[in-house]
Motif scaffolding. Structure first.
Motif, PDB file in Angstrom:
ATOM      1  N   HIS A  63       0.813  -1.212   0.000  1.00 45.55           N
ATOM      2  CA  HIS A  63       0.000   0.000   0.000  1.00 45.55           C
ATOM      3  C   HIS A  63       0.847   1.264   0.000  1.00 45.55           C
ATOM      4  O   HIS A  63       0.375   2.332  -0.363  1.00 45.55           O
ATOM      5  N   ASP A  64       2.117   1.159   0.371  1.00 38.39           N
ATOM      6  CA  ASP A  64       2.985   2.318   0.463  1.00 38.39           C
ATOM      7  C   ASP A  64       4.200   2.173  -0.455  1.00 38.39           C
ATOM      8  O   ASP A  64       5.270   2.659  -0.151  1.00 38.39           O
ATOM      9  N   CYS A  65       4.037   1.482  -1.584  1.00 37.73           N
ATOM     10  CA  CYS A  65       5.128   1.260  -2.530  1.00 37.73           C
ATOM     11  C   CYS A  65       4.816   1.978  -3.843  1.00 37.73           C
ATOM     12  O   CYS A  65       3.671   1.987  -4.300  1.00 37.73           O
ATOM     13  N   VAL A  66       5.822   2.578  -4.449  1.00 41.21           N
ATOM     14  CA  VAL A  66       5.623   3.321  -5.691  1.00 41.21           C
ATOM     15  C   VAL A  66       5.090   2.418  -6.805  1.00 41.21           C
ATOM     16  O   VAL A  66       4.317   2.864  -7.651  1.00 41.21           O
ATOM     17  N   VAL A  67       5.451   1.151  -6.825  1.00 38.27           N
ATOM     18  CA  VAL A  67       4.962   0.243  -7.866  1.00 38.27           C
ATOM     19  C   VAL A  67       3.444   0.151  -7.812  1.00 38.27           C
ATOM     20  O   VAL A  67       2.760   0.252  -8.827  1.00 38.27           O
ATOM     21  N   THR A  68       2.889  -0.025  -6.624  1.00 36.11           N
ATOM     22  CA  THR A  68       1.441  -0.125  -6.468  1.00 36.11           C
ATOM     23  C   THR A  68       0.762   1.182  -6.849  1.00 36.11           C
ATOM     24  O   THR A  68      -0.287   1.182  -7.497  1.00 36.11           O
ATOM     25  N   VAL A  69       1.360   2.312  -6.455  1.00 37.56           N
ATOM     26  CA  VAL A  69       0.769   3.617  -6.771  1.00 37.56           C
ATOM     27  C   VAL A  69       0.733   3.857  -8.273  1.00 37.56           C
ATOM     28  O   VAL A  69      -0.278   4.292  -8.816  1.00 37.56           O
ATOM     29  N   LEU A  70       1.822   3.544  -8.959  1.00 35.23           N
ATOM     30  CA  LEU A  70       1.886   3.829 -10.389  1.00 35.23           C
ATOM     31  C   LEU A  70       1.203   2.775 -11.255  1.00 35.23           C
ATOM     32  O   LEU A  70       0.552   3.114 -12.234  1.00 35.23           O
ATOM     33  N   LEU A  71       1.341   1.494 -10.899  1.00 34.08           N
ATOM     34  CA  LEU A  71       0.892   0.447 -11.808  1.00 34.08           C
ATOM     35  C   LEU A  71       0.026  -0.630 -11.193  1.00 34.08           C
ATOM     36  O   LEU A  71      -0.408  -1.547 -11.881  1.00 34.08           O
ATOM     37  N   GLY A  72      -0.202  -0.579  -9.900  1.00 38.04           N
ATOM     38  CA  GLY A  72      -0.874  -1.684  -9.243  1.00 38.04           C
ATOM     39  C   GLY A  72       0.147  -2.765  -8.957  1.00 38.04           C
ATOM     40  O   GLY A  72       1.274  -2.683  -9.417  1.00 38.04           O
ATOM     41  N   PRO A  73      -0.211  -3.777  -8.204  1.00 43.14           N
ATOM     42  CA  PRO A  73       0.769  -4.813  -7.859  1.00 43.14           C
ATOM     43  C   PRO A  73       1.040  -5.764  -9.025  1.00 43.14           C
ATOM     44  O   PRO A  73       0.261  -6.666  -9.282  1.00 43.14           O
ATOM     45  N   PRO A  74       2.137  -5.544  -9.763  1.00 43.44           N
ATOM     46  CA  PRO A  74       2.449  -6.393 -10.911  1.00 43.44           C
ATOM     47  C   PRO A  74       3.235  -7.630 -10.501  1.00 43.44           C
ATOM     48  O   PRO A  74       3.832  -7.658  -9.434  1.00 43.44           O
ATOM     49  N   PRO A  75       3.260  -8.649 -11.351  1.00 47.36           N
ATOM     50  CA  PRO A  75       4.085  -9.809 -11.055  1.00 47.36           C
ATOM     51  C   PRO A  75       5.575  -9.487 -11.177  1.00 47.36           C
ATOM     52  O   PRO A  75       6.382  -9.984 -10.435  1.00 47.36           O
ATOM     53  N   GLU A  76       5.954  -8.636 -12.133  1.00 43.10           N
ATOM     54  CA  GLU A  76       7.360  -8.287 -12.309  1.00 43.10           C
ATOM     55  C   GLU A  76       7.486  -7.043 -13.183  1.00 43.10           C
ATOM     56  O   GLU A  76       6.749  -6.870 -14.132  1.00 43.10           O
ATOM     57  N   LEU A  77       8.414  -6.173 -12.844  1.00 39.98           N
ATOM     58  CA  LEU A  77       8.708  -4.969 -13.616  1.00 39.98           C
ATOM     59  C   LEU A  77      10.206  -4.815 -13.758  1.00 39.98           C
ATOM     60  O   LEU A  77      10.958  -5.362 -12.959  1.00 39.98           O
ATOM     61  N   SER A  78      10.622  -4.023 -14.731  1.00 44.09           N
ATOM     62  CA  SER A  78      12.038  -3.697 -14.860  1.00 44.09           C
ATOM     63  C   SER A  78      12.170  -2.190 -15.052  1.00 44.09           C
ATOM     64  O   SER A  78      11.445  -1.600 -15.842  1.00 44.09           O
ATOM     65  N   PHE A  79      13.070  -1.575 -14.292  1.00 40.17           N
ATOM     66  CA  PHE A  79      13.397  -0.165 -14.444  1.00 40.17           C
ATOM     67  C   PHE A  79      14.882  -0.063 -14.703  1.00 40.17           C
ATOM     68  O   PHE A  79      15.672  -0.739 -14.041  1.00 40.17           O
ATOM     69  N   ASP A  80      15.283   0.799 -15.648  1.00 43.24           N
ATOM     70  CA  ASP A  80      16.712   1.011 -15.824  1.00 43.24           C
ATOM     71  C   ASP A  80      17.198   2.034 -14.797  1.00 43.24           C
ATOM     72  O   ASP A  80      16.415   2.550 -13.999  1.00 43.24           O
ATOM     73  N   ASP A  81      18.487   2.312 -14.789  1.00 42.14           N
ATOM     74  CA  ASP A  81      19.062   3.205 -13.777  1.00 42.14           C
ATOM     75  C   ASP A  81      18.459   4.606 -13.816  1.00 42.14           C
ATOM     76  O   ASP A  81      18.207   5.205 -12.778  1.00 42.14           O
ATOM     77  N   ASP A  82      18.219   5.143 -15.014  1.00 43.64           N
ATOM     78  CA  ASP A  82      17.627   6.479 -15.137  1.00 43.64           C
ATOM     79  C   ASP A  82      16.219   6.512 -14.553  1.00 43.64           C
ATOM     80  O   ASP A  82      15.844   7.448 -13.849  1.00 43.64           O
ATOM     81  N   GLU A  83      15.438   5.479 -14.838  1.00 45.68           N
ATOM     82  CA  GLU A  83      14.083   5.409 -14.301  1.00 45.68           C
ATOM     83  C   GLU A  83      14.107   5.247 -12.780  1.00 45.68           C
ATOM     84  O   GLU A  83      13.299   5.853 -12.076  1.00 45.68           O
ATOM     85  N   ARG A  84      15.038   4.468 -12.292  1.00 46.12           N
ATOM     86  CA  ARG A  84      15.158   4.283 -10.837  1.00 46.12           C
ATOM     87  C   ARG A  84      15.512   5.604 -10.158  1.00 46.12           C
ATOM     88  O   ARG A  84      14.952   5.957  -9.126  1.00 46.12           O
ATOM     89  N   ARG A  85      16.453   6.357 -10.749  1.00 48.97           N
ATOM     90  CA  ARG A  85      16.815   7.670 -10.187  1.00 48.97           C
ATOM     91  C   ARG A  85      15.622   8.626 -10.233  1.00 48.97           C
ATOM     92  O   ARG A  85      15.392   9.377  -9.293  1.00 48.97           O
TER      93      ARG A  85
END
Length: 68
Positions: free
Chosen positions: A18-40
């Motif tokens: 409930h307090d994770c950026v993944v859930t806020v932006l996309l809902g709870p996905p099975p798996e995502l990938s972010f590159d370094d620029d996206e992570r920053r």
């Protein structure tokens, strides 16, 4: 370098979703990938209070103890 986010391996899945950026932006996905620029970019957004931080916690293996 790419950061792979696999919610199935998150130790706090369910407790911190409930307090994770993944859930806020996309809902709870099975798996995502972010590159370094996206992570920053996510870190900057979270630091500014615009989104919650990434709460991914992965298990760590136990340290190996060598016998003397």
């Amino acid at each position: 370098m790419t950061t792979r986010i696999d919610c199935d391996t998150c130790v706090v899945r369910g407790l911190a979703c409930h307090d994770c950026v993944v859930t806020v932006l996309l809902g709870p996905p099975p798996e995502l990938s972010f590159d370094d620029d996206e992570r920053r970019a996510l870190d900057v957004l979270a630091g500014s209070g615009l989104v919650p931080p990434l709460r991914l916690v992965t298990p760590v293996t136990q340290p190996t103890v060598e016998s003397a």
